[in-house]
Design an enzyme around this catalytic site. Sequence first.
Site, PDB file in Angstrom:
ATOM      1  N   ARG A   1       8.153 -13.446  25.401  1.00  0.00           N
ATOM      2  CA  ARG A   1       8.516 -14.841  24.608  1.00  0.00           C
ATOM      3  C   ARG A   1      10.057 -15.021  24.764  1.00  0.00           C
ATOM      4  NH1 ARG A   1       3.161 -14.140  21.939  1.00  0.00           N
ATOM      5  NH2 ARG A   1       4.276 -12.349  20.797  1.00  0.00           N
TER       6      ARG A   1
ATOM      7  N   GLU B   1       2.441   1.456  16.432  1.00  0.00           N
ATOM      8  CA  GLU B   1       1.400   1.773  15.458  1.00  0.00           C
ATOM      9  C   GLU B   1       0.280   2.805  16.025  1.00  0.00           C
ATOM     10  OE1 GLU B   1      -1.223  -0.059  12.001  1.00  0.00           O
ATOM     11  OE2 GLU B   1      -0.519  -1.346  13.440  1.00  0.00           O
TER      12      GLU B   1
END
Length: 185
Positions: free
Chosen positions: A67, A104
Amino acid sequence: MYTTSVNDYLRQHIRTVSDWPAPGVQFRDITPLLQDPKVFRVLIDAFVHRYMDADKRPDMVAGLDARGFILGAVIAYELNVGFVPIRKKGKLPFTTVEETYELEYGSATVELHTDAVKPGDKVLLIDDLIATGGTMMAGKKLIEKLGATVMEGAAIVDLPELGGSELLRTTGKLPLFTLVDFAGH
């Protein structure tokens, strides 16, 4: 009379999708900002106006996959400077430098063409959102490997409770500019 700030106006056009991509996640979807031509113009103008003056004007805009490409290319065009993409590993056809960063659960690698920026260039690094800061930090390191300087990191959305913006400002020594934050959400 127009009383809504640009930040509030943009916030009103960011969609929250609950439990995506996993239960408990409140996903901040910027797609509505891009769909409406008036809102998209307000968004782009908010960035362009910040970087028009000579003291804030970059030599190059670098957009983070994917993006950041949408925003960065339009902003670079409006500022009359070049644009370079920072892509996920394996997507660029020429010689690259790479940077791996932790997610993560696992890690990811981004790449930049070795001729994307020149030593001494002032680069604006842009993405749609700052969460943990890993992608933007990796982008900063790539640009610095080539001898350029990231003058500022910019994003539409900051999720401060995830710690990314603090990490970038303190550990990364990166000035940040964001338009909307979702603190406590």
